[in-house]
Each structure stands twice: as structure tokens, then as C-alpha cells.
Design a protein around this motif. Structure first.
Motif, PDB file in Angstrom:
ATOM      1  N   SER A 154      -4.101  53.070   8.522  1.00 16.09           N
ATOM      2  CA  SER A 154      -5.120  52.638   9.476  1.00 16.09           C
ATOM      3  C   SER A 154      -4.509  51.688  10.493  1.00 16.09           C
ATOM      4  N   PRO A 156      -5.059  48.503  12.952  1.00 14.79           N
ATOM      5  CA  PRO A 156      -5.991  47.372  13.000  1.00 14.79           C
ATOM      6  C   PRO A 156      -6.774  47.371  14.309  1.00 14.79           C
ATOM      7  N   GLU A 159     -12.804  44.576  13.150  1.00 12.30           N
ATOM      8  CA  GLU A 159     -13.327  44.816  11.803  1.00 12.30           C
ATOM      9  C   GLU A 159     -13.433  46.307  11.489  1.00 12.30           C
ATOM     10  N   PRO A 161     -10.969  49.328  10.988  1.00 14.66           N
ATOM     11  CA  PRO A 161      -9.671  50.005  10.922  1.00 14.66           C
ATOM     12  C   PRO A 161      -9.798  51.455  11.394  1.00 14.66           C
ATOM     13  N   VAL A 238      -2.872  49.032  20.275  1.00 13.96           N
ATOM     14  CA  VAL A 238      -2.516  48.943  18.848  1.00 13.96           C
ATOM     15  C   VAL A 238      -1.732  50.180  18.402  1.00 13.96           C
ATOM     16  N   HIS A 242       2.237  50.067  17.120  1.00 13.44           N
ATOM     17  CA  HIS A 242       2.660  50.634  15.836  1.00 13.44           C
ATOM     18  C   HIS A 242       3.830  51.597  16.011  1.00 13.44           C
TER      19      HIS A 242
END
Length: 429
Positions: A154, A156, A159, A161, A238, A242
Motif C-alpha cells: 500500500s 501511504p 488515513e 492506504p 507518493v 516509492h
């Protein structure tokens, strides 16, 4: 056609013998027949298109179609859910006997059958998430049987994911390699994205990251109340953080592909993220409100309040006024956009735009894919995208001669992959 050409042995009658009535000669009972309802027929074509990369079989899809009532979502859900159960049980039995390849293949088919059932299941029905999670479970089982460097994780995002998959190209070994990130759209899933383009990308040596955002199907399975957001550049940050943190990633060769509504998501991402080095939009969408209004045939955002349809009233609409399939699609749109009425849902869509300034901010090479049968508004938006981006732009129009004129080329995925991946290979060579 001559008998020899058909390959069938024809009975020979003696001159004095009269032919007696007999049953017609058949090779099987499954027939090539779709649905009179255009949307359900498109969904059948979508399922048939997955055959190319192992997500279905022609015979099984057509056999299911014969048992489904035209234009009745509940009938579709029941048949495809039952098929998913049968296929999953068969896959598990083959896995227990050590037949790894057969088990993997059957799990993939089961995953896609559950996805098909998930599509037509009401978004507020508890079975919707259950079917989606079964699709995911079968896909993970298939990846387990296949082995290799596969990760389910997942990203981030506050709240909430966000589900994602990462598959490392086996050819890359220890060196840094090219990466393709793919995001689907309104009703596509991570598993379907793998079947449509993921396997094709891996075969060409790309590391692959499949990811999703708020409001998308995979996220809804875990977070039913999360609606779509216009600012998908927040998801891009995000996701790119990653990918670029992985030691196998070459930052000079990171591409992003958006499918269906993902064409909007990906375009919005590229307008704000210079770390994206190539963009494929299939199809290019720069104004979701205009795009959706074109399919409605009018602009529901402008409808009189007295004619508005509230979410709480959808079930009370008689099927003679609005067919069940259309009614469920309306409910789905309201829920997915976090609105209490049909009019407000279309008003919310005004926020989902990529303006001209943002388009010019896209400096990386772009490829826009469209089908000739998608309609006037999608083709007009593709034109605006092509002429509006700030970087070098290439476009490709698929036609009915290829059987790929429909939205996202579902009926000829291999050719769509050839066009998009070859363009990317030449760019990253």
C-alpha cells in the motif's frame, strides 16, 4: 460452400432413396452471440478481450452470455460470480496436485470473472466489495503460483492506504532498468490492468508498478466511503517517491500510462510531476465533465432541481422509467463522487479538468491513444491534448479494421500494447 471445404462428411443417398428428416448437424451448442444492450455487449467484449493475456476463454464467455438476461445486471452478476467460484475451486484443486501452471492460469481466469461480477454489482451492496476482494485473492494466488519478484503493498495517503502491485522484470537482474507505472480509471482494477498491459510490459523488460487512488475500485474494496478527488498529482507524488526509492529504477526511464479515466489522472499527474519522463494517455481526457456529459446526451449539471434524482430515491424509480442498468450506473456515479444527487455529481465533475496552462507544463514526450468509435467529445479532447502539451506529442487512432475502435481497445489488447510499448521502447532505447 463445397462439402470438402467444410470438412464435414455429408450423407450420400441412393437414387431411389428419399431423404428422411434428421436433426441438423452441429459441432457444439455454444453460439457467437452478444447482447442487444450496448453497454452489456461492450462489457462482454471487454471480457473476451482479456483472453489474449489469460484472463478468460472465448467459449466460457459465450456460454455465460447465453445464460445472462439482456440488460439485467443481477443476471450478469449471478453468472459471473458462479463462474468465479467454479474456476477458483478448479484452480485450488490443481494447485493441491502440484500443477503450478494450470493453477496459475485458472486463478487468473477466476480473478477476472469475479471482476466482471464486481462491475455490475451495486456499489452499495456488501457483495460489491466481497467480489472485488475475491478477484484480488485469486490474482494473488496466481502470482504465488507463478513465482518471481511480485509485491502487493500500500502507498501511504493520509488515513487511506492506496493498494498497489510491483513486479520486477526478470531480465533486469541487478541493474537499474526502465519502469512503467500504470493507473486505471473509473471501473478498472489492478488485476485487470495486469491482464491488459502489465504482462505485455514485463515481456518487454519493464519493471511494473500498478497503483490506484481515492475512489477507484481497488481502494473502494477496503475504504467504501472514499470518493474520487480531482488532484491526482497528490497520488503521483507518493507513487513516484516509492518507485524512485527502489534500487532497480533508472530515473531517466520512468513512464506513466493512464487507462480510461486514468487518461485524466495520468495527464493531471504529468502536469505537476517532472519526474515522469514519458506519458501514455489511453484515452486523453482533459475535462471529465464534458466527457461524461457527452455520454449522457445532455448536461445534468444544468437540469432543473425539480428533475434532479437524489441518491436516496434511486431505488424508488420504476424500471419502466429508468432501466435497472442505467439506474445502477447513476447511483454508482453519485457514490463514487461523494454526492447526494445526480445533478450535484455532474457539478462536482467540473473540478476534474486539466487547463491549458497545466497542459503546457507537460514537457515529457506523450502518446495519445484513441479509438475511432469513441465519439465526438473524446476525439475532440484528444485533439486538444495533442496540440496543448508542451512536449513532443504522438497520437495513434485505432480503427474498426483492427477491431480496436472501442474505448481503450479492449477487443484487441495485444495490438494496443504493441503500439504503446513499441513507442516507449524506441523512446527509452
Amino acid at each position: 460452400m463445397a462439402a470438402a471445404a467444410t470438412g464435414l462428411a455429408m450423407p450420400v443417398l441412393a437414387p431411389a432413396q428419399e431423404a428422411q428428416p434428421t436433426e441438423s448437424l452441429e459441432r457444439g451448442r455454444t453460439r457467437v452471440a452478444g447482447f442487444a444492450d450496448a453497454e452489456m455487449d461492450y462489457q462482454l467484449m471487454r471480457q473476451l478481450g482479456a483472453v489474449r493475456y489469460g484472463g478468460a476463454s472465448v467459449g466460457e464467455c459465450l456460454a455465460l452470455a447465453q445464460r445472462i438476461q439482456n440488460g439485467v445486471p443481477a443476471s450478469w452478476v449471478a453468472e459471473f460470480a458462479a463462474a468465479g467460484v467454479r474456476q477458483e475451486q478448479d484452480a485450488a484443486a490443481r494447485a493441491r496436485r502440484g500443477h503450478v501452471v494450470s493453477a496459475r492460469d485458472q486463478y487468473l481466469v477466476a480473478s477476472n470473472s469475479y471482476r466482471a461480477a464486481e462491475y455490475y454489482c451495486g456499489v452499495l451492496d456488501p457483495k460489491h466489495a466481497q467480489l472485488g476482494l475475491k478477484s484480488r485473492e485469486c490474482f494473488l494466488a496466481a502470482m504465488h503460483q507463478q513465482g518471481g519478484a511480485f509485491e502487493a503493498f500500500s502507498l501511504p495517503f493520509g488515513e487511506t492506504p492506496l493498494p498497489a502491485y510491483y513486479i520486477r522484470a526478470p531480465q533486469a537482474r541487478a541493474r537499474r532498468g526502465k519502469t512503467l507505472m500504470i493507473i486505471s480509471g473509473y471501473d478498472g482494477t489492478l488485476e485487470e490492468t495486469w491482464l491488459a498491459y502489465g504482462r505485455a510490459a514485463l515481456e518487454r523488460g519493464y519493471h511494473l508498478m500498478l497503483f490506484t487512488g481515492p475512489g477507484q475500485m481497488d481502494t473502494l474494496r477496503f475504504h467504501p466511503g472514499i470518493a474520487f478527488i480531482p488532484e491526482y498529482e497528490r497520488v503521483a507524488k507518493v507513487a513516484l517517491d516509492h518507485v524512485l526509492s527502489r534500487p532497480g529504477t533508472d530515473p531517466r526511464r520512468v513512464a506513466l500510462m493512464g487507462i480510461s479515466f486514468g487518461g485524466y489522472f495520468a495527464t493531471r499527474m504529468a502536469a505537476h510531476e517532472p519526474r515522469i519522463r514519458a506519458l501514455i494517455a489511453n484515452s486523453p481526457i482533459v475535462d471529465l465533465h464534458a466527457y461524461m456529459a457527452s455520454f449522457a446526451g445532455f448536461d445534468p449539471a444544468q437540469m432543473p432541481d425539480a428533475e434532479d434524482i437524489r441518491l436516496a430515491d434511486v431505488d424508488a424509480i420504476p424500471p419502466t422509467v429508468i432501466p435497472p442498468q442505467t439506474r445502477e450506473m447513476m447511483r454508482n456515479l453519485m457514490v463514487r463522487l461523494g454526492q447526494e444527487s445526480f445533478k450535484r455529481a455532474y457539478q462536482r465533475l467540473h473540478d476534474f479538468r486539466v487547463n491549458d496552462t497545466a497542459l503546457r507544463a507537460i514537457r515529457c514526450p506523450v502518446l495519445g491513444l484513441t479509438g475511432s468509435g469513441e465519439g465526438a467529445e473524446p476525439l475532440a479532447q484528444a485533439e486538444r491534448f495533442h496540440h496543448g502539451v508542451g512536449g513532443p506529442a504522438t497520437r495513434h487512432m485505432f480503427t474498426d479494421l483492427e477491431g480496436a475502435d472501442g474505448h481503450c481497445q479492449n477487443a484487441n489488447l495485444a495490438y494496443s500494447a504493441a503500439v504503446s510499448m513499441d513507442w516507449l521502447d524506441e523512446l527509452f532505447a
